[in-house]
Design an enzyme around this catalytic site. Structure first.
Site, PDB file in Angstrom:
ATOM      1  N   SER A  24       1.664  15.251 -12.775  1.00  0.00           N
ATOM      2  CA  SER A  24       1.570  16.354 -11.807  1.00  0.00           C
ATOM      3  C   SER A  24       2.786  17.287 -11.842  1.00  0.00           C
ATOM      4  O   SER A  24       2.610  18.515 -11.788  1.00  0.00           O
ATOM      5  CB  SER A  24       1.364  15.802 -10.397  1.00  0.00           C
ATOM      6  OG  SER A  24       0.109  15.178 -10.334  1.00  0.00           O
ATOM      7  N   ALA A  62     -12.434   6.962  -7.150  1.00  0.00           N
ATOM      8  CA  ALA A  62     -12.741   8.167  -7.927  1.00  0.00           C
ATOM      9  C   ALA A  62     -14.231   8.486  -7.847  1.00  0.00           C
ATOM     10  O   ALA A  62     -14.626   9.646  -7.651  1.00  0.00           O
ATOM     11  CB  ALA A  62     -12.311   7.983  -9.375  1.00  0.00           C
ATOM     12  N   ALA A 122     -17.694   2.419  -8.647  1.00  0.00           N
ATOM     13  CA  ALA A 122     -17.906   2.690  -7.224  1.00  0.00           C
ATOM     14  C   ALA A 122     -16.587   2.591  -6.469  1.00  0.00           C
ATOM     15  O   ALA A 122     -16.557   2.238  -5.293  1.00  0.00           O
ATOM     16  CB  ALA A 122     -18.936   1.713  -6.656  1.00  0.00           C
ATOM     17  N   LYS A 145      -4.669   6.828  -1.272  1.00  0.00           N
ATOM     18  CA  LYS A 145      -5.593   7.916  -0.926  1.00  0.00           C
ATOM     19  C   LYS A 145      -6.393   7.616   0.346  1.00  0.00           C
ATOM     20  O   LYS A 145      -6.684   8.513   1.124  1.00  0.00           O
ATOM     21  CB  LYS A 145      -6.542   8.196  -2.091  1.00  0.00           C
ATOM     22  CG  LYS A 145      -5.863   8.854  -3.288  1.00  0.00           C
ATOM     23  CD  LYS A 145      -6.907   9.150  -4.359  1.00  0.00           C
ATOM     24  CE  LYS A 145      -6.296   9.820  -5.571  1.00  0.00           C
ATOM     25  NZ  LYS A 145      -7.314  10.191  -6.562  1.00  0.00           N
TER      26      LYS A 145
HETATM   27  P1  NDP Z   1     -10.612   1.920  -8.331  1.00  0.00           P
HETATM   28  O1  NDP Z   1      -9.659   0.784  -8.539  1.00  0.00           O
HETATM   29  O2  NDP Z   1     -10.800   2.471  -6.967  1.00  0.00           O
HETATM   30  O3  NDP Z   1     -12.071   1.487  -8.883  1.00  0.00           O
HETATM   31  C1  NDP Z   1     -12.192   0.875 -10.111  1.00  0.00           C
HETATM   32  C2  NDP Z   1     -13.653   0.812 -10.511  1.00  0.00           C
HETATM   33  O4  NDP Z   1     -13.714   0.395 -11.885  1.00  0.00           O
HETATM   34  C3  NDP Z   1     -14.476  -0.178  -9.715  1.00  0.00           C
HETATM   35  O5  NDP Z   1     -15.782   0.341  -9.573  1.00  0.00           O
HETATM   36  C4  NDP Z   1     -14.480  -1.414 -10.641  1.00  0.00           C
HETATM   37  O6  NDP Z   1     -15.620  -2.228 -10.487  1.00  0.00           O
HETATM   38  C5  NDP Z   1     -14.545  -0.753 -11.980  1.00  0.00           C
HETATM   39  N1  NDP Z   1     -14.043  -1.543 -13.110  1.00  0.00           N
HETATM   40  C6  NDP Z   1     -12.772  -1.899 -13.367  1.00  0.00           C
HETATM   41  N2  NDP Z   1     -12.688  -2.566 -14.535  1.00  0.00           N
HETATM   42  C7  NDP Z   1     -13.949  -2.610 -15.027  1.00  0.00           C
HETATM   43  C8  NDP Z   1     -14.520  -3.163 -16.213  1.00  0.00           C
HETATM   44  N3  NDP Z   1     -13.768  -3.806 -17.114  1.00  0.00           N
HETATM   45  N4  NDP Z   1     -15.844  -3.033 -16.404  1.00  0.00           N
HETATM   46  C9  NDP Z   1     -16.610  -2.387 -15.495  1.00  0.00           C
HETATM   47  N5  NDP Z   1     -16.135  -1.853 -14.362  1.00  0.00           N
HETATM   48  C10 NDP Z   1     -14.805  -1.967 -14.125  1.00  0.00           C
HETATM   49  O7  NDP Z   1     -10.118   3.059  -9.357  1.00  0.00           O
HETATM   50  P2  NDP Z   1     -10.358   4.624  -9.214  1.00  0.00           P
HETATM   51  O8  NDP Z   1     -11.755   4.830  -8.776  1.00  0.00           O
HETATM   52  O9  NDP Z   1      -9.280   5.252  -8.452  1.00  0.00           O
HETATM   53  O10 NDP Z   1     -10.160   5.127 -10.732  1.00  0.00           O
HETATM   54  C11 NDP Z   1     -11.170   4.913 -11.700  1.00  0.00           C
HETATM   55  C12 NDP Z   1     -10.795   5.646 -12.988  1.00  0.00           C
HETATM   56  O11 NDP Z   1     -10.795   7.055 -12.774  1.00  0.00           O
HETATM   57  C13 NDP Z   1      -9.423   5.300 -13.551  1.00  0.00           C
HETATM   58  O12 NDP Z   1      -9.505   5.209 -14.941  1.00  0.00           O
HETATM   59  C14 NDP Z   1      -8.575   6.500 -13.162  1.00  0.00           C
HETATM   60  O13 NDP Z   1      -7.505   6.707 -14.065  1.00  0.00           O
HETATM   61  C15 NDP Z   1      -9.602   7.620 -13.264  1.00  0.00           C
HETATM   62  N6  NDP Z   1      -9.277   8.778 -12.419  1.00  0.00           N
HETATM   63  C16 NDP Z   1      -9.107   9.981 -13.065  1.00  0.00           C
HETATM   64  C17 NDP Z   1      -8.838  11.109 -12.352  1.00  0.00           C
HETATM   65  C18 NDP Z   1      -8.644  12.394 -13.064  1.00  0.00           C
HETATM   66  O14 NDP Z   1      -8.208  13.373 -12.437  1.00  0.00           O
HETATM   67  N7  NDP Z   1      -8.964  12.462 -14.346  1.00  0.00           N
HETATM   68  C19 NDP Z   1      -8.711  11.093 -10.873  1.00  0.00           C
HETATM   69  C20 NDP Z   1      -8.929   9.776 -10.297  1.00  0.00           C
HETATM   70  C21 NDP Z   1      -9.191   8.679 -11.067  1.00  0.00           C
HETATM   71  P3  NDP Z   1     -15.673  -3.423  -9.384  1.00  0.00           P
HETATM   72  O15 NDP Z   1     -16.055  -2.769  -8.101  1.00  0.00           O
HETATM   73  O16 NDP Z   1     -16.681  -4.343  -9.926  1.00  0.00           O
HETATM   74  O17 NDP Z   1     -14.279  -4.016  -9.343  1.00  0.00           O
END
Ligand code: NDP
Length: 272
Positions: free
Chosen positions: A17, A134, A131, A68
């Protein structure tokens, strides 16, 4: 003194950022300071740090993981999109001394898909994998573009069901996706952080217009490679979303809309 901005997070050292907002400030022709603020992983520590920053004259701030949702619960006023996302990534000082919370992640994604990658979302079948925070932040802005459908699938199926029911969209287990086809597949899981691809059937990418990984890296992500090898016509990572959401935060703070594309290029070159 130049206006001061910061991003609160834990960890935060990796955040791009400050570089992005330096580029925006150059475009606007102003001097500003944008720092990273590492906060202990604790809501009280987060609130204390935010209060101190704004008491000392801070002009605006971003919030990243894991704060967040804490920010959403704490701010005095919320935008509609923050309410829909139950999360806040942008803090804007109010005239009365309080803070308004907004969420610009979805706007960043929609800008990247529709303006930068030229994908029309209207009447498209969209699959959203994940879910977490993000995914939660992007459903409502995607729905505003009137897709034919949005299907949410997550490793922990109950979380996909809960999120889908909140927005009135479809949900599915990864296994139930076999033989389904989607125009756009968005990976909002954090699997790519550790090089893992969600355990989805390979045929969901057959004929898809775009496979989009919200994660970004200096090389093709594992998800992008898997999608390309299984038929996705175009693949993209989330750098455009990152810069797009930052541009929307900048606009909210300063009323100036930066030109996003050259900044994506500059950040991409810095990653190489
Ligand atoms: P969270 O920790 O809130 O959620 C993670 C999610 O990923 C959950 O749904 C989890 O599933 C799932 N997950 C994790 N590992 C695996 C796997 N090996 N196989 C399948 N599902 C998996 O993270 P965020 O939602 O904050 O972030 C998600 C992604 O988005 C990250 O890579 C982050 O860097 C990216 N991001 C990018 C942004 C951008 O501006 N480009 C902004 C915000 C995020 P479960 O519920 O089963 O644990």
């Amino acid at each position: 003194m130049p206006p001061r901005y910061t991003v609160f997070g834990h960890p935060v050292a990796h955040s791009r950022s400050p570089d992005i907002h330096r580029c925006f400030a150059e475009q606007e022709g102003v001097g500003l300071v944008y720092t990273r603020t590492l906060v202990d992983k604790d809501k009280t520590a987060f609130v204390t740090a935010v209060k101190r920053f704004f008491d000392e004259g801070g002009s605006g701030a971003n919030v990243t993981l894991p704060f967040k949702h804490d920010a959403f619960e704490w701010v005095q006023e919320c935008s509609e999109r923050a309410l829909a996302a139950l999360s806040v990534n942008t803090l804007i000082p109010l005239a009365n001394g309080g803070l308004r919370g907004d969420n610009t992640d979805g706007a960043g994604l929609v800008w990247d898909l529709s303006e930068n990658l030229n994908i029309c979302l209207n009447n498209k079948k969209i699959l959203l994998l994940g879910a977490g925070g993000a995914a939660c932040g992007v459903v409502s802005p995607l729905l505003e573009r009137l897709p034919e459908s949005i299907t949410i699938a997550n490793r922990t199926a109950a979380k996909a069901r809960e999120l889908a029911q909140r927005f009135g969209v479809e949900y599915a287990d990864f296994g139930q996706l076999a033989q389904r086809r989607f125009d756009i597949v968005i990976n909002a899981t954090s699997g790519s952080v550790s090089g893992e691809v969600p355990a989805v059937p390979a045929d969901i990418f057959s004929g898809s217009l775009l496979a989009y990984d919200m994660y970004y890296a200096d090389t093709e992500t594992a998800f992008m490679r898997f999608a390309r090898e299984n038929g996705a016509r175009q693949c993209a990572d989330g750098l455009g979303m990152l810069v797009g959401q930052a541009a929307e935060s900048y606009r909210l703070w300063r009323g100036f809309s930066p030109d996003v594309r050259p900044v994506i290029e500059e950040v991409r070159q810095g990653m190489a």
